[in-house]
Design an enzyme around this catalytic site. Structure first.
Site, short mmCIF file in Angstrom:
data_model
loop_
_atom_site.label_atom_id
_atom_site.label_comp_id
_atom_site.label_asym_id
_atom_site.label_seq_id
_atom_site.Cartn_x
_atom_site.Cartn_y
_atom_site.Cartn_z
N ASP A 167 3.98 4.01 6.95
CA ASP A 167 2.64 4.10 6.35
C ASP A 167 1.66 4.74 7.33
O ASP A 167 0.80 5.54 6.93
CB ASP A 167 2.13 2.70 5.97
CG ASP A 167 3.00 2.07 4.90
OD1 ASP A 167 3.62 2.82 4.12
OD2 ASP A 167 3.07 0.83 4.84
N ASP A 216 0.67 -9.59 2.98
CA ASP A 216 2.00 -9.65 3.61
C ASP A 216 2.24 -11.05 4.17
O ASP A 216 1.47 -11.55 5.00
CB ASP A 216 2.09 -8.63 4.74
CG ASP A 216 2.25 -7.20 4.24
OD1 ASP A 216 2.39 -7.02 3.01
OD2 ASP A 216 2.25 -6.27 5.07
N GLY A 246 0.70 -3.66 1.95
CA GLY A 246 0.83 -2.82 0.75
C GLY A 246 0.82 -1.38 1.26
O GLY A 246 -0.02 -1.02 2.09
N ASN A 283 -2.56 0.43 0.70
CA ASN A 283 -3.57 -0.14 1.58
C ASN A 283 -3.34 0.26 3.04
O ASN A 283 -4.25 0.70 3.74
CB ASN A 283 -3.49 -1.67 1.39
CG ASN A 283 -4.49 -2.44 2.22
OD1 ASN A 283 -5.47 -1.89 2.70
ND2 ASN A 283 -4.24 -3.72 2.38
O1 RIB Z 1 5.42 -0.40 4.43
C1 RIB Z 1 5.11 -1.73 4.75
C2 RIB Z 1 4.53 -2.42 3.57
O2 RIB Z 1 5.51 -2.48 2.55
C3 RIB Z 1 4.10 -3.84 3.78
O3 RIB Z 1 2.78 -3.95 4.22
C4 RIB Z 1 4.38 -4.49 2.44
O4 RIB Z 1 3.23 -4.95 1.80
C5 RIB Z 1 5.12 -3.46 1.62
O5 RIB Z 1 4.32 -2.84 0.71
#
Ligand code: RIB
Length: 296
Positions: free
Chosen positions: A245, A13, A39, A42
């Protein structure tokens, strides 16, 4: 505790802060550049591992500095990285992120994530077999994602999909998903008529949908088929990147406690995640989650 296989993206990022987002054609001056691990795949793996779930990451990285950074970060969080594919002809993916005080814009560049093939997923069938939950997002090629859903379904696994960034899935594939976790923008892609509200979509869907709703909390259908709204917990917001996430990773970590409990715990974890900057910066450990006094 369930074992979780995350099959998804790994991005470096590249972030900066802006007071407001630029208009089309406009150039703005931002803050310093921050480079961190991200990501959606990740991030979700790290969120689950920080809550002491047993996590394996499956995805692709380039043989480069960002790839090394991402691999080391996964290992530091005790995530199984044995099955990550290293490509020597494609760079690791990056995400270009601009942040305001309460929102973000993200563009993910083309990179190793996009090299995942259906055959890679078929080759990973034993890996799918050996985990309880398969957690997917949509930053890898859609064909690979579909293959992962098909294999996991045949193996009777719990399949959790965060449809971000949103890309349509065929109906017969959607029906194989156990829990679909869209946000308020992504759920619109599932509507059958233009006037359908998120409530309509959730109540009509044969898939169990849990819609994250930013500061408003979560909308979902409970065990008794009633559509419910759970409000979010109040915290001071520093950076919302990665909140969704954190929700997905935490949801999977706590699924063994039952649906409602898993959603509530995931709301708590995502609330804490926005109190620090960076997609992974604020993700809580289990101890931090248990020690915090939450209020709505
Ligand atoms: O949801 C946030 C993520 O979205 C970030 O870390 C970026 O890499 C994108 O995948």
């Amino acid at each position: 505790m369930n074992s979780i296989l995350v099959s998804g993206s790994l991005n470096a990022d590249l972030e900066t802060d802006v007071k407001r987002f630029p208009k089309p054609g406009e150039t703005l001056l931002g803050g310093p550049l921050n480079i961190s691990c991200g990501g959606k795949g990740n991030n979700q793996a790290v969120a689950a591992a920080k809550l002491q779930a047993n996590v394996t990451m499956f995805g692709a990285l380039g043989q480069d500095t960002f790839g090394e950074m991402l691999l080391n970060n996964l290992k530091a969080h005790h995530i199984n990285t044995d099955h990550i594919l290293i490509r020597n002809d494609v760079p690791s993916a990056t995400a270009l992120i601009t942040r305001t005080h309460d929102d973000n814009h993200i563009i993910v560049t083309d990179g190793a994530n996009n090299t995942l093939t259906q055959q890679d997923i078929i080759n990973a069938s034993n890996l799918i077999q050996s985990h309880d939950i398969i957690l997917l997002q949509q930053e890898i090629p859609i064909e690979a994602q579909i293959k992962a859903i098909e294999i996991a379904y045949d193996l009777k696994k719990t399949i959790v999909v965060n449809p971000a960034p949103v890309r349509p899935l065929p109906l017969h594939i959607l029906k194989k998903i156990t829990y679909l976790l869209p946000n308020e923008h992504e759920i619109i892609a599932l509507r059958q008529t233009p006037s359908d509200t998120p409530q309509d979509i959730i109540s009509q869907s044969s898939v169990q949908i849990i819609m994250t709703w930013g500061a408003k909390g979560v909308l979902f259908k409970d065990e008794h088929q009633q559509t419910k709204h759970l409000p979010s917990y109040k915290v001071e917001v520093i950076d919302t990147t990665g909140a969704g996430d954190t929700f997905c990773g935490a949801f999977c970590s706590f699924l063994h406690l039952g649906l409602s409990k898993a959603i509530d715990k995931a709301l708590q974890a995502s609330a804490l995640s926005v109190t620090r900057s960076g997609a992974q910066g604020g993700m809580p450990t289990l101890q931090a989650l248990e020690a915090y006094h939450f209020h709505r």
